[in-house]
Write a protein that holds these residues in place. Structure first.
Motif, PDB file in Angstrom:
ATOM      1  N   UNK A 195       0.863  -1.181   0.000  1.00 28.56           N
ATOM      2  CA  UNK A 195       0.000   0.000   0.000  1.00 28.56           C
ATOM      3  C   UNK A 195       0.901   1.233   0.000  1.00 28.56           C
ATOM      4  N   UNK A 196       0.344   2.386  -0.426  1.00 25.91           N
ATOM      5  CA  UNK A 196       1.170   3.567  -0.580  1.00 25.91           C
ATOM      6  C   UNK A 196       0.514   4.759   0.104  1.00 25.91           C
ATOM      7  N   UNK A 197       1.377   5.610   0.682  1.00 27.31           N
ATOM      8  CA  UNK A 197       0.887   6.705   1.499  1.00 27.31           C
ATOM      9  C   UNK A 197       0.648   6.227   2.916  1.00 27.31           C
ATOM     10  N   UNK A 198       0.568   7.167   3.833  1.00 26.83           N
ATOM     11  CA  UNK A 198       0.332   6.813   5.237  1.00 26.83           C
ATOM     12  C   UNK A 198      -0.993   6.098   5.431  1.00 26.83           C
ATOM     13  N   UNK A 199      -1.983   6.403   4.574  1.00 27.53           N
ATOM     14  CA  UNK A 199      -3.315   5.811   4.742  1.00 27.53           C
ATOM     15  C   UNK A 199      -3.629   4.722   3.729  1.00 27.53           C
ATOM     16  N   UNK A 200      -2.676   4.416   2.830  1.00 26.63           N
ATOM     17  CA  UNK A 200      -2.922   3.366   1.847  1.00 26.63           C
ATOM     18  C   UNK A 200      -3.995   3.712   0.847  1.00 26.63           C
TER      19      UNK A 200
END
Length: 395
Positions: free
Chosen positions: A124-129
Motif C-alpha cells: 500500500x502507498x501513502x500513510x493511509x494506503x
C-alpha cells in the motif's frame, strides 16, 4: 537431524552471549528463547531482496521507462506552476524525504513526507494506503492542488510538446503518445514508478551482523557494537517494535493504531486508514480499474477486501526503519523530532496497542539510549544525520 538441532542450539547459545555482551554468563544451549531470538534476527534479512516487476505496470523494470521516469521526477515542468518537482519533497540526500514535520508543496500538506527508498516493496502507498500501486501513488501529487497542482491536460501537453520526452515515451511504450490526456497521465505515472522502483537503500551494519549470524561466523558478528546488541534485544522484546517493524524492510506494510492523534490542515481529525479506504475505492486508478495492465487482476484481491477492514480509524501504515537517521522528523504528523523522542515519549513506540494505556511500554533512559544505538545501525552510514539526534541526549 539430531546433529543439526544440536548445532542450532549451540548457535543460539553463542548468539545470546553476543547480544548480552562478553561480560554475560553463557546461557544454556537448550534455551528456547535464545533460539527464537536468532530466528527473529534472521527474519530481518537477507538484504537486499530480489527485484521483481509490477504486473500492473507494463513498463516496470524497463530501462527506457526508468530513464523517462528519472527525467520526469527531476522536472519542475510537471507542476502546474512550473516551480515544484517530485524531488522538492523527496531529496536524494535525505533518503528521498524532506526533513520537514509535514510536507510543503505549493501549499502545506497534511502529513510527513515518507522516504521513497525501497518503495517498490510496499503493498500500500501513502500513510493511509489510499493507493494500491506505485504508479497510482505517483499520479496523486501531480493532481493535488496543494502539492504540484497539475492536470492531465498539462502533463499530456508537456510530453507531446517536448521532443526528448516524446521520444523517450515512444521507446518506452512502443507507441506515440496517445490522444487521451488521461491515458498519457497514467503512463507518466507508470514511468515515474519504474524509476522509483530503482531507489534502494544500501546494506547496513545490521545487515553485516545478521548475515554473519546466518553463516555462523560469530567472530564477525562480535564486531557489531555491544550497545546496538542490547538495543536489538529491546527492539525484539520489551520494546515490542518487531511486531510491526518486521521483515527485511523493517515494516509489515500494514496499518496500526499508534495512539498519535493529529489534525489535518482543515482542522478535522486525521482518520488515517479509514479515509484512505474511501479514497482507494473511489479512485479511478486503483487495481480494479481500467488502467491495470494485468488482465488477470491477480493483485487486486487486497483492494477488493479493503472495505471489510476493521479498526481502521487513526491507523497508519508502518514505515520502514531503514535509513532512519536520514528521515527525521518521525510519525505521520512529524511530531517526533528525534529518535530519542520516539524511544522515550512517543505512543507509537510504546507497543502495537499503544492507544490503550494498559499496554504501553516504558523505557528507561539507558534502554532508550540502547534502542537508538541499534536503530542507527539500520542506516548505511550510521553517523548522526542531525546534530540533536544522539542517544546521549535520551533524557
Amino acid at each position: 537431524m539430531m546433529g543439526r538441532a544440536r548445532t542450532a542450539r549451540i548457535a543460539a547459545a553463542i548468539f545470546a552471549g553476543l547480544v548480552l555482551g562478553p561480560a554475560s554468563a553463557q546461557p544454556d544451549s537448550s534455551d528456547p528463547t535464545s533460539t527464537a531470538e536468532l530466528e527473529r534476527i534472521l527474519g530481518h534479512g537477507p538484504w537486499p531482496p530480489p527485484a521483481r516487476s509490477d504486473p500492473s505496470n507494463r513498463v516496470s523494470g524497463k530501462r527506457d521507462a526508468i530513464l523517462l521516469g528519472e527525467r520526469l521526477f527531476f522536472s519542475p515542468r510537471l507542476s502546474g506552476t512550473g516551480g515544484i518537482l517530485c524531488a522538492s519533497c523527496h531529496e536524494t540526500w535525505r533518503s528521498f524525504s524532506d526533513g520537514r514535520p509535514r510536507a510543503v508543496g505549493i501549499a502545506p500538506v497534511d502529513r510527513n513526507t515518507q522516504s521513497l527508498a525501497n518503495v517498490r516493496l510496499n503493498r500500500w502507498f501513502g500513510w493511509d494506503g489510499a493507493n494500491d500501486t506505485l504508479w497510482s501513488q505517483s499520479i496523486r501529487p501531480l493532481l493535488d492542488p496543494r502539492e504540484m497542482r497539475s492536470s492531465p491536460a498539462h502533463v499530456a501537453a508537456l510530453v507531446r510538446g517536448d521532443p526528448e520526452l516524446s521520444g523517450f515515451y515512444e521507446r518506452t511504450f512502443d507507441a506515440r503518445p496517445p490522444a487521451s490526456d488521461e491515458a498519457l497521465l497514467v503512463d507518466v505515472g507508470k514511468a515515474l514508478a519504474a524509476y522509483q522502483e530503482t531507489l534502494a537503500s544500501d546494506r547496513t551494519p545490521f545487515d553485516e551482523f545478521r548475515d554473519a549470524l546466518a553463516r555462523r561466523d560469530f567472530e564477525a558478528a562480535s564486531r557489531y557494537p555491544v550497545q546496538a546488541r542490547r538495543g536489538l534485544r529491546i527492539f525484539l522484546g520489551k520494546g515490542a517494535c518487531a511486531g510491526c517493524h518486521s521483515g527485511p524492510n523493517f515494516s509489515d506494510g500494514e496499518f496500526h493504531r499508534t495512539g498519535v492523534a493529529s489534525l489535518l490542515q482543515d482542522g478535522e481529525a486525521d482518520t488515517g486508514r479509514q479515509a484512505g479506504i474511501r479514497k482507494l475505492l473511489a479512485g479511478r486508478y486503483n487495481l480494479l480499474g481500467a488502467f491495470n495492465d494485468d488482465p488477470s487482476r491477480a493483485t487486486a484481491g487486497g483492494t477488493r477486501a479493503a472495505s471489510a477492514e476493521r479498526d481502521t480509524v487513526a491507523a497508519f501504515r508502518t514505515p520502514s526503519l531503514r535509513d532512519i537517521t536520514l528521515t527525521a522528523p518521525y510519525m505521520h504528523d512529524g511530531s517526533a523530532a528525534t529518535l530519542c523522542d520516539v524511544a522515550l515519549r512517543h505512543p507509537a513506540a510504546q507497543g502495537a496497542n499503544a492507544a490503550r494505556e494498559s499496554s504501553r511500554v516504558s523505557l528507561s533512559q539507558d534502554e532508550a539510549h540502547d534502542l537508538v544505538a541499534f536503530l542507527e545501525t539500520l542506516t548505511a552510514s550510521p553517523g548522526k544525520a542531525f546534530p540533536g539526534d544522539s542517544p546521549t541526549l535520551c533524557r
